[in-house]
Motif scaffolding. Structure first.
Motif, mmCIF file in Angstrom:
data_model
loop_
_atom_site.group_PDB
_atom_site.id
_atom_site.type_symbol
_atom_site.label_atom_id
_atom_site.label_comp_id
_atom_site.label_asym_id
_atom_site.label_seq_id
_atom_site.Cartn_x
_atom_site.Cartn_y
_atom_site.Cartn_z
ATOM 1 N N THR A 310 0.833 -1.199 0.000
ATOM 2 C CA THR A 310 0.000 0.000 0.000
ATOM 3 C C THR A 310 0.871 1.255 0.000
ATOM 4 O OG1 THR A 310 -0.069 0.146 2.414
ATOM 5 C CG2 THR A 310 -1.730 -1.253 1.337
ATOM 6 N N SER A 311 0.212 2.383 -0.152
ATOM 7 C CA SER A 311 0.932 3.653 -0.076
ATOM 8 C C SER A 311 1.520 3.854 1.320
ATOM 9 C CB SER A 311 0.000 4.812 -0.439
ATOM 10 O OG SER A 311 -1.144 4.833 0.401
ATOM 11 N N ARG A 312 0.845 3.324 2.329
ATOM 12 C CA ARG A 312 1.369 3.405 3.695
ATOM 13 C C ARG A 312 2.655 2.589 3.826
ATOM 14 N NH1 ARG A 312 3.139 5.883 7.921
ATOM 15 N NH2 ARG A 312 3.030 4.677 9.851
ATOM 16 N N ASP A 313 2.700 1.440 3.181
ATOM 17 C CA ASP A 313 3.911 0.619 3.203
ATOM 18 C C ASP A 313 5.087 1.353 2.575
ATOM 19 O OD1 ASP A 313 2.595 -1.590 4.375
ATOM 20 O OD2 ASP A 313 1.890 -2.280 2.404
ATOM 21 N N ILE A 314 4.825 2.059 1.489
ATOM 22 C CA ILE A 314 5.881 2.837 0.836
ATOM 23 C C ILE A 314 6.327 3.991 1.724
ATOM 24 C CG2 ILE A 314 6.309 4.449 -1.076
ATOM 25 C CD1 ILE A 314 6.736 1.593 -1.846
ATOM 26 N N PHE A 332 14.553 -2.730 -6.713
ATOM 27 C CA PHE A 332 13.996 -3.452 -7.843
ATOM 28 C C PHE A 332 12.479 -3.469 -7.724
ATOM 29 C CE2 PHE A 332 18.133 -5.217 -6.865
ATOM 30 C CZ PHE A 332 18.765 -5.230 -8.095
ATOM 31 N N THR A 333 11.803 -3.445 -8.845
ATOM 32 C CA THR A 333 10.363 -3.656 -8.805
ATOM 33 C C THR A 333 10.088 -5.147 -8.691
ATOM 34 O OG1 THR A 333 10.257 -3.703 -11.226
ATOM 35 C CG2 THR A 333 9.823 -1.580 -10.137
ATOM 36 N N TYR A 334 9.027 -5.488 -7.997
ATOM 37 C CA TYR A 334 8.658 -6.891 -7.814
ATOM 38 C C TYR A 334 8.427 -7.560 -9.165
ATOM 39 C CZ TYR A 334 5.598 -10.889 -7.161
ATOM 40 O OH TYR A 334 5.029 -12.130 -7.242
ATOM 41 N N SER A 335 9.007 -8.748 -9.307
ATOM 42 C CA SER A 335 8.853 -9.537 -10.524
ATOM 43 C C SER A 335 8.036 -10.778 -10.195
ATOM 44 C CB SER A 335 10.236 -9.942 -11.066
ATOM 45 O OG SER A 335 10.124 -10.738 -12.230
ATOM 46 N N ARG A 336 6.922 -10.946 -10.874
ATOM 47 C CA ARG A 336 6.026 -12.067 -10.605
ATOM 48 C C ARG A 336 6.581 -13.332 -11.253
ATOM 49 N NH1 ARG A 336 -0.537 -11.789 -11.730
ATOM 50 N NH2 ARG A 336 -1.116 -13.588 -10.415
ATOM 51 N N GLU A 337 7.105 -14.232 -10.433
ATOM 52 C CA GLU A 337 7.793 -15.417 -10.930
ATOM 53 C C GLU A 337 6.951 -16.662 -10.703
ATOM 54 O OE1 GLU A 337 10.600 -15.277 -12.632
ATOM 55 O OE2 GLU A 337 10.528 -13.094 -12.409
ATOM 56 N N GLU A 338 6.644 -17.359 -11.787
ATOM 57 C CA GLU A 338 5.849 -18.569 -11.670
ATOM 58 C C GLU A 338 6.558 -19.598 -10.789
ATOM 59 O OE1 GLU A 338 7.914 -18.837 -15.768
ATOM 60 O OE2 GLU A 338 7.144 -17.301 -14.409
ATOM 61 N N GLY A 339 5.763 -20.338 -10.036
ATOM 62 C CA GLY A 339 6.324 -21.338 -9.138
ATOM 63 C C GLY A 339 6.591 -20.832 -7.746
ATOM 64 N N LYS A 344 0.912 -16.157 -6.791
ATOM 65 C CA LYS A 344 -0.511 -16.479 -6.655
ATOM 66 C C LYS A 344 -1.251 -15.525 -5.734
ATOM 67 C CE LYS A 344 0.594 -21.389 -7.219
ATOM 68 N NZ LYS A 344 0.552 -22.737 -6.579
ATOM 69 N N MET A 345 -0.535 -14.550 -5.168
ATOM 70 C CA MET A 345 -1.158 -13.626 -4.228
ATOM 71 C C MET A 345 -2.091 -12.657 -4.932
ATOM 72 S SD MET A 345 1.941 -12.661 -1.598
ATOM 73 C CE MET A 345 2.674 -13.900 -0.539
ATOM 74 N N ALA A 346 -3.101 -12.202 -4.201
ATOM 75 C CA ALA A 346 -4.038 -11.209 -4.725
ATOM 76 C C ALA A 346 -3.379 -9.826 -4.714
ATOM 77 C CB ALA A 346 -5.307 -11.198 -3.888
ATOM 78 N N ASN A 347 -4.059 -8.891 -5.368
ATOM 79 C CA ASN A 347 -3.630 -7.482 -5.369
ATOM 80 C C ASN A 347 -2.240 -7.293 -5.979
ATOM 81 O OD1 ASN A 347 -6.039 -6.653 -3.991
ATOM 82 N ND2 ASN A 347 -5.108 -7.371 -2.070
ATOM 83 N N GLN A 348 -2.039 -7.909 -7.135
ATOM 84 C CA GLN A 348 -0.809 -7.665 -7.895
ATOM 85 C C GLN A 348 -0.860 -6.241 -8.438
ATOM 86 O OE1 GLN A 348 1.758 -9.991 -8.502
ATOM 87 N NE2 GLN A 348 0.739 -11.611 -7.298
ATOM 88 N N LEU A 349 0.207 -5.487 -8.266
ATOM 89 C CA LEU A 349 0.214 -4.073 -8.652
ATOM 90 C C LEU A 349 0.563 -3.902 -10.129
ATOM 91 C CD1 LEU A 349 0.338 -3.877 -5.516
ATOM 92 C CD2 LEU A 349 1.762 -1.843 -5.833
ATOM 93 N N PRO A 350 -0.019 -2.890 -10.783
ATOM 94 C CA PRO A 350 0.342 -2.600 -12.173
ATOM 95 C C PRO A 350 1.767 -2.064 -12.268
ATOM 96 C CG PRO A 350 -1.126 -0.911 -11.316
ATOM 97 C CD PRO A 350 -1.079 -1.994 -10.284
ATOM 98 N N GLU A 351 2.389 -2.264 -13.426
ATOM 99 C CA GLU A 351 3.785 -1.868 -13.609
ATOM 100 C C GLU A 351 3.989 -0.372 -13.408
ATOM 101 O OE1 GLU A 351 6.493 -3.818 -13.974
ATOM 102 O OE2 GLU A 351 5.045 -5.415 -13.552
ATOM 103 N N GLY A 352 3.006 0.424 -13.841
ATOM 104 C CA GLY A 352 3.140 1.866 -13.691
ATOM 105 C C GLY A 352 3.274 2.283 -12.237
ATOM 106 N N ALA A 353 2.481 1.691 -11.373
ATOM 107 C CA ALA A 353 2.546 2.002 -9.940
ATOM 108 C C ALA A 353 3.885 1.573 -9.353
ATOM 109 C CB ALA A 353 1.396 1.310 -9.212
ATOM 110 N N LYS A 354 4.363 0.418 -9.785
ATOM 111 C CA LYS A 354 5.662 -0.061 -9.303
ATOM 112 C C LYS A 354 6.777 0.923 -9.666
ATOM 113 C CE LYS A 354 4.540 -4.974 -10.013
ATOM 114 N NZ LYS A 354 4.975 -6.201 -10.738
#
Length: 449
Positions: A310-314, A332-339, A344-354
């Motif tokens: 969240t914005s509070r976390d930042i 680094f921006t979070y990279s969604r890595e299969e496996g 599989k977590m909810a609330n994946q952020l869009p690249e622009g926000a990252k």
């Protein structure tokens, strides 16, 4: 007639070490080394598969090489991308002639010879089957007076976002005698600074002899003649013991420099990451480090844009950077890595926000770094002089314990001509200024007395 081999290395310092091991084995095995891929019978590509950007770079490099290869050339890929995506590479890039897993490097000479006896080679095992590495004569792939020494491979921390256990296996310490032998070998090659690396150096020894831990290894390393500096990278915060800190404080050869991959400072994100420490622990640890090592240079790594951040976390991360006053940090921006569980977590952020968040925290840390660097002005630091600045009379580039090579700043040093043997020597330098993240120093007759 011997086979001609060229090598392209991508990724982290651990890949650099692996490439040097491969180069050493091939040269010892009678292969002829080539700097240009166009002259080679076999082109090796040491790949990285840690995050999306690294994977894309590896894939682009492979595609570029196979597009230019001639009919008699063979292309072989190894490293983390090859380990993780061997089946996909085999299917999607049929021009690749060999795919080698991370535990098969010691078989590289025989594998390359077999390439010309069959159509294709695929040598990849499950990471659960990986075994401990031993000592092998290395041949440098990069110039310089420093060298990385991998004291362990694999990881047991199982963070929710990380693929390292999938591609590097469980934690495996290199035997102490092998580490010492490798360090002596590097020193005999002219290395002044040995940089210890692993996914987590703090756990060294846990799988061979709990009594022979990182502090004991450090004491043995510092007894090596002509080894001037030992630097520590990638120490998981939970495994940074008081024993280790006091060992650093007591041994002059160990750089007052620590790399703590914190990844975040907000408890909300740290818990989702599977990290086993929280914000309060981080503040307490950094405070203790600075108390025991007052002149320490601290580096860390952070991930922004984690699922559910969240914005509070930042805001918490931003305030933490200002409070902790780390000398250096990478982001680094979070990279969604299969496996991985995080994929599989909810609330994946869009690249622009990252990217917006990345820009914010990088700017904050840049300001912190500039101020932290200024603290060395007026001090006399030991500096390893690494090169002469072209077309600049009396000016050289070097580093002190404050700066790790490749990732931190440097020191511009003015050295008068009456001081001999400048390159590759550690000399006292008076720090007189700074420019952005770099320091400016001078050497005078007085400072060298």
């Amino acid at each position: 007639m011997s086979l001609k081999v060229a090598l392209i290395t991508l990724g982290c310092a651990k890949n650099t070490v692996d490439s040097e091991v491969v180069k050493g084995m091939l040269i010892s095995g009678g292969f002829e080394w080539q700097e240009k891929t166009s002259n080679a019978d076999v082109v090796l590509i040491n790949t990285c598969g840690f995050i999306r950007d690294a994977k894309e770079q590896s894939i682009e490099t492979i595609l570029g090489v196979v597009a230019e290869k001639n009919t008699s050339q063979k292309v072989v890929v190894f490293g983390c991308l090859a380990q993780r995506y061997s089946k996909e590479i085999e299917k999607e890039i049929p021009e690749v002639d060999g795919i080698i897993g991370n535990d098969q490097l010691t078989r590289m000479p025989d594998i390359l010879k077999s390439l010309f006896l069959q159509e294709r080679v695929l040598e990849v095992k499950n990471s659960n089957e990986f075994v401990r590495e031993g000592f092998i004569n290395r041949e440098r792939v990069e110039d310089g007076f420093y060298s990385y020494l991998k004291i362990a491979d694999g990881c047991d921390n199982l963070c929710s976002y990380c693929v390292i256990p999938l591609v590097r296996g469980r934690y495996r310490s290199k035997m102490p005698d092998d580490v010492i032998q490798e360090a002596k070998y590097l020193v005999n090659k002219g290395v002044k600074e040995v940089i210890l690396i692993a996914q987590d150096i703090g756990e060294y020894g846990k799988d061979i002899d709990p009594k022979y831990n990182l502090p004991r290894l450090l004491k043995d390393l510092t007894s090596i003649k002509d080894l001037d500096w030992v630097r520590l990278l990638y120490c998981y915060p939970n495994h940074l013991t008081d024993d280790l800190l006091y060992t650093i404080a007591s041994e002059k050869k160990i750089c007052n420099y620590l790399d703590l991959p914190l990844q975040h400072i907000s408890d909300n994100v740290l818990k989702k990451m599977g990290r086993t420490f929280l914000r309060e622990d981080i503040y307490g640890l950094v405070s203790k480090i600075k108390k025991i090592l007052p002149d320490v240079a601290l580096r860390s790594t952070f991930i922004v844009g984690f699922p559910g951040e969240t914005s509070r976390d930042i805001e918490i991360l931003s305030n933490g950077l200002k409070d902790l006053k780390l000398t250096w940090s990478s982001f680094f921006t979070y990279s969604r890595e299969e496996g991985t569980p995080a994929a599989k977590m909810a609330n994946q952020l869009p690249e622009g926000a990252k990217l917006e968040r990345l820009s914010l925290v990088k700017e904050i840390q840049h300001g912190v770094t500039i101020e932290e660097i200024k603290k060395y002005i007026g001090k006399r630091l030991p500096v390893l002089i690494e090169e002469k600045i072209p077309n600049e009379k009396d000016w050289y580039l070097g580093r002190s314990y404050v700066q790790s090579p490749e990732i931190d700043g440097q020191i511009y040093v003015n050295i008068k001509e009456n001081i001999q043997n400048k390159i590759g020597v550690i000399i006292p330098v008076d720090i007189i200024g700074s420019t952005n993240i770099d320091l400016i120093g001078e050497v005078t007759d007085e400072s060298c007395q």
